[in-house]
Design an enzyme around this catalytic site. Sequence first.
Site, short mmCIF file in Angstrom:
data_model
loop_
_atom_site.label_atom_id
_atom_site.label_comp_id
_atom_site.label_asym_id
_atom_site.label_seq_id
_atom_site.Cartn_x
_atom_site.Cartn_y
_atom_site.Cartn_z
N HIS A 140 0.84 -1.20 0.00
CA HIS A 140 0.00 0.00 0.00
C HIS A 140 0.88 1.26 0.00
CE1 HIS A 140 -3.12 2.87 1.12
NE2 HIS A 140 -2.29 3.31 2.05
N HIS A 145 1.09 5.07 -2.34
CA HIS A 145 1.58 6.43 -2.08
C HIS A 145 2.89 6.72 -2.81
CE1 HIS A 145 -1.45 7.35 0.92
NE2 HIS A 145 -1.22 6.16 1.49
N GLU A 186 -6.12 9.26 -0.55
CA GLU A 186 -6.34 7.83 -0.33
C GLU A 186 -7.38 7.25 -1.28
OE1 GLU A 186 -4.67 5.73 1.41
OE2 GLU A 186 -3.73 6.82 3.04
N SER A 205 -3.91 0.58 -4.77
CA SER A 205 -3.11 -0.52 -4.21
C SER A 205 -3.99 -1.70 -3.83
CB SER A 205 -2.32 -0.05 -2.98
OG SER A 205 -3.20 0.32 -1.93
FE LIG Z 1 -2.44 5.19 2.97
#
Ligand SMILES: [Fe+2]
Length: 280
Positions: A140, A145, A186, A205
């Site tokens: 993730h 990110h 997010e 992700s």
């Molecule tokens: Fe996150």
Amino acid sequence: MQGPHDHITDAAYEARRSEIAAKTAGLTPEDPIPVIEYTDWEHEVWRTVCVHLADRHRKDASVEFLESAEQLAIPLDHVPQLRDVSGRLESVTGFRFQAAPTLVPLREFCGGLASSVFHSTQYLRHPRSPFYTENPDLLHDLVGHGTVLASDRFANLYRLAGTAAARVQSDEALQFIGKVFWFTLECGVIRERGERKAYGATLVSSYGELDHFRSADFRPLDIESLTEVEYDISTYQRILFEAESMNQVEDTVGSFWDTCDDDTIASLLSETSRQVRVAH
Ligand SMILES: [Fe+2]
């Protein structure tokens, strides 16, 4: 996933996670990122998820994400070392990673962003459920990110979120900045040539989220509308906010983070609660 590593018991998995977390506890941004010797099952989880995701990204991810992914070139076939990706990232946008044992508190996390540091875990999700993780893991943090942090435009937005959080004192204001982060960096979606594309780290992700996100209830991206919704990070998102363009993300969210303070957030929130009271 039915694979050769299904025998990893919960106890063995937890022990491995603790072993990796112990290497990173108490590190500062100046400490070198620990090198982790990843096991066969960890490489397999990485490969399984990344190969599936790369395929989905071509269809479901935003252009800015795809261009950054090409630039950062995170390997698909083995777990990379966080320090290697961090070095590449720093040479591109100045952002770097700090190893963290697990999810760090919001104020500390945002404090890092303000100085171009992203706290990343180093463990991987359980091999029994490669396509889902409730807690952030290396996949993730790096694929979600890390990828967009190789874009100057996104790196700037992450910095702005961090400086906004550093500017406010009240928990209420901090939580609201966190909420804006949640629905954009997010879980953000952007419209490109009439199609919905994901740019938020949680969506890009997660194979499962990519399967579901287009059936969400979409709202136009707008800071006031964000005051009216709640969210639950432990399940697929039912409400998502959609931007018309990357420019709109920057204009709406970037300018909000650039200028917000305790007072402006308090008046935004009280305006919403007044409207809710009138509506009832
Ligand atoms: Fe996150």
